[in-house]
Motif scaffolding. Structure first.
Motif, mmCIF file in Angstrom:
data_model
loop_
_atom_site.group_PDB
_atom_site.id
_atom_site.type_symbol
_atom_site.label_atom_id
_atom_site.label_comp_id
_atom_site.label_asym_id
_atom_site.label_seq_id
_atom_site.Cartn_x
_atom_site.Cartn_y
_atom_site.Cartn_z
ATOM 1 N N TYR A 1 0.858 -1.180 0.000
ATOM 2 C CA TYR A 1 0.000 0.000 0.000
ATOM 3 C C TYR A 1 0.893 1.228 0.000
ATOM 4 O O TYR A 1 2.021 1.174 0.471
ATOM 5 N N THR A 2 0.363 2.319 -0.513
ATOM 6 C CA THR A 2 1.115 3.571 -0.500
ATOM 7 C C THR A 2 0.479 4.535 0.485
ATOM 8 O O THR A 2 -0.719 4.817 0.391
ATOM 9 N N PHE A 3 1.273 4.961 1.417
ATOM 10 C CA PHE A 3 0.804 5.841 2.482
ATOM 11 C C PHE A 3 1.255 7.262 2.175
ATOM 12 O O PHE A 3 2.434 7.493 1.952
ATOM 13 N N GLY A 4 0.303 8.185 2.165
ATOM 14 C CA GLY A 4 0.674 9.513 1.697
ATOM 15 C C GLY A 4 0.000 10.676 2.402
ATOM 16 O O GLY A 4 -0.204 11.717 1.773
ATOM 17 N N ASP A 5 -0.327 10.510 3.671
ATOM 18 C CA ASP A 5 -0.872 11.670 4.371
ATOM 19 C C ASP A 5 0.198 12.750 4.490
ATOM 20 O O ASP A 5 1.384 12.452 4.629
ATOM 21 N N VAL A 6 -0.259 13.981 4.439
ATOM 22 C CA VAL A 6 0.670 15.106 4.396
ATOM 23 C C VAL A 6 1.632 15.093 5.586
ATOM 24 O O VAL A 6 2.829 15.341 5.432
ATOM 25 N N TYR B 1 -15.178 2.459 7.185
ATOM 26 C CA TYR B 1 -15.483 3.599 6.340
ATOM 27 C C TYR B 1 -15.939 3.172 4.956
ATOM 28 O O TYR B 1 -16.277 3.996 4.135
ATOM 29 N N GLU B 2 -15.941 1.877 4.717
ATOM 30 C CA GLU B 2 -16.438 1.433 3.417
ATOM 31 C C GLU B 2 -17.207 0.147 3.668
ATOM 32 O O GLU B 2 -16.628 -0.914 3.785
ATOM 33 N N LYS B 3 -18.506 0.261 3.753
ATOM 34 C CA LYS B 3 -19.302 -0.861 4.213
ATOM 35 C C LYS B 3 -19.447 -1.972 3.183
ATOM 36 O O LYS B 3 -19.542 -3.130 3.541
ATOM 37 N N THR B 4 -19.425 -1.611 1.891
ATOM 38 C CA THR B 4 -19.645 -2.662 0.899
ATOM 39 C C THR B 4 -18.460 -3.614 0.783
ATOM 40 O O THR B 4 -18.607 -4.721 0.282
ATOM 41 N N THR B 5 -17.281 -3.164 1.187
ATOM 42 C CA THR B 5 -16.132 -4.066 1.120
ATOM 43 C C THR B 5 -15.545 -4.329 2.483
ATOM 44 O O THR B 5 -14.463 -4.895 2.595
ATOM 45 N N ARG C 1 -14.120 -2.372 4.532
ATOM 46 C CA ARG C 1 -12.785 -1.788 4.684
ATOM 47 C C ARG C 1 -12.783 -0.805 5.843
ATOM 48 O O ARG C 1 -13.741 -0.077 6.061
ATOM 49 N N LYS D 1 -10.624 2.177 8.223
ATOM 50 C CA LYS D 1 -9.509 3.082 8.483
ATOM 51 C C LYS D 1 -8.949 2.663 9.823
ATOM 52 O O LYS D 1 -9.690 2.335 10.739
#
Lengths: 271, 271
Positions: free
Chosen positions: B100-105, B169-173, B175, B177
DNA sequence: CTAATAGTGTCTATTAGACAGTATGTT
DNA sequence: AACATACTGTCTAATAGACACTATTAG
């Protein structure tokens, strides 16, 4: 050099020790579109489609590409595809998922650019505004053999045929390196992004509820089955399909009539 | 400005229109280690472990982190984790997969740094060289509840307890946070990398042959089952396990004896 | 009536779960 | 002999695949 503390270190940090690079994001937007009815009785044919943009600037001028753009220095990585989606579709609360980060040195002719690709799923019927003139939905046909992937993109005017060779490089997980052949209509390495996005979507269809992000609020089981069938590329048996999705959907008291055949109960997604 | 051609455009391209940033890679290296035998009859206990490095420079001096480093400007993205793996383990042909790519400021206190995490699987017994002094294998204990992930890392001297809150945060999959709580021993957002790596590995265990990257060439089915059990965190039933892996392994004419119980046939991976 | 889809019942085949049993080495 | 693991047989439960059947509408 010795620092007294983390603060002290940060104050003296030289951020240019390593040469910096640029990052972009590309967004693969999937949707389902309805074709024409062949006759009054039949269901209208469904297509699986992606959004492409015709480039009006160099590089790859006049070629098609995925919507995308540069990551701003003060923008979270995930906010970039959200910004682009907002621009393209003017919708909010769109399903968005990080796909893969492509970072070969020469993937962009301008300079070193690493790109993180995302995929998004939308219900096309929710789109109010017209697309901008250089943007177009392409219907997708996907066929995979043991050693190749064939993708056919068609927007009614132009046809883009992609042939991608699969090179097995990780046998324990059946992972392939993709080599794009015969592609002179798509910019950058976007054929790869499309291929890996379709492959991800097909997989997730089977073990998640991802499909409902492409469905309207109310739908018949026949329509839902159609969507599964075009994405998976194969026919499903009715009773088996209904058994599997039974606990994911909820019957409503609405019906869909007027089809020249038995009316169908409208369902909605059960969270 | 109008350009005559792609070449013309590239010649005049201003690569600094968007502020550039730095990229790093972090490598999550998984392996399986054997503990002591409780008594002469028993199998030696197996642990699931990851490699961590104690930072000797700022930022996060004295904290543990994943092996990693900056991406060089003339280096393919995937070559960076390979370089780091080579450095750390001196092995080649290691299983490597982009995570995965993590990119928070603000994920790095120094400046804007986007990091692409990879995970690698090795057979620890293949390691010839000793680890460098600031590097250590930590045994992993992983427990997941409906709303939290608890990870316990233990290298025999230090114990790192991670508590990660799952926010759907993503109920259909399904997923989530992840929000890291109670972590003052691990640098950066590496708790997130570890959590998502374990979760990926557990999933792939069930539908790929990924596990064989952590196994020696010859192994007994009991040993293989032990590895499944520690990674999945649950006991499996013998006959079911043997049915499932039957066509992935190949019987050899070697036996493992000396265990104070019936000898066991050694198998190897069938490609 | 007909063509087309909607929806269900049921039989069979395959796969997964559970448990009990036998086999065989070391001390 | 006793213990611990190795390995197999078999019954049952759950799931998937296949097919046939009934239901209902617009034209």
């Amino acid at each position: 050099m010795e620092y007294k503390s983390e603060e002290d270190f940060l104050k003296h940090y030289n951020s240019n020790e390593f040469e910096k690079l640029s990052m972009t994001t590309d967004v693969l937007i999937f949707s389902v579109s309805s074709g024409e009815k062949e006759n009054y009785r039949k269901l209208n044919e469904k297509y699986f489609s992606i959004l492409l943009v015709k480039r009006d600037t160099y590089p790859f001028k006049e070629k098609w590409c995925l919507p995308g753009g540069f990551i701003n220095i003060d923008e979270d990585l995930e906010d970039a595809p959200k910004r682009i989606l907002k621009n393209e579709t003017n919708l909010k609360d769109i399903y968005l998922e990080q796909l893969y980060t492509f970072g070969d040195v020469n993937r962009d002719p301008r300079m070193r650019i690493v790109s993180t690709a995302y995929m998004a799923l939308i219900d096309k019927d929710k789109l109010n505004d017209d697309l901008s003139t250089n943007t177009s939905w392409f219907n997708v046909e996907y066929k995979e053999t043991k050693s190749n992937i064939f993708i056919n993109l068609n927007n009614g005017i132009e046809i883009i045929n992609l042939k991608i060779k699969k090179i097995l490089y990780e046998k324990t997980t059946d992972r392939y390196k993709y080599a794009v052949e015969d592609n002179n209509l798509l910019a950058f390495d976007h054929a790869l992004v499309i291929a890996s996005g379709i492959s991800r979507l097909k997989n997730k269809l089977e073990y998640t509820d991802i499909v409902f992000n492409m469905m309207p609020e109310y739908f018949t089981l026949g329509e839902l089955q159609q969507v599964y069938e075009i994405i998976l590329g194969k026919k499903l048996l009715d009773p088996a399909f209904r058994r599997i999705i039974a606990n994911k959907v909820e019957k409503t008291d609405k019906m869909k009539t007027g089809g020249g055949h038995r009316p169908s109960v409208l369902f909605k997604y059960k969270h």
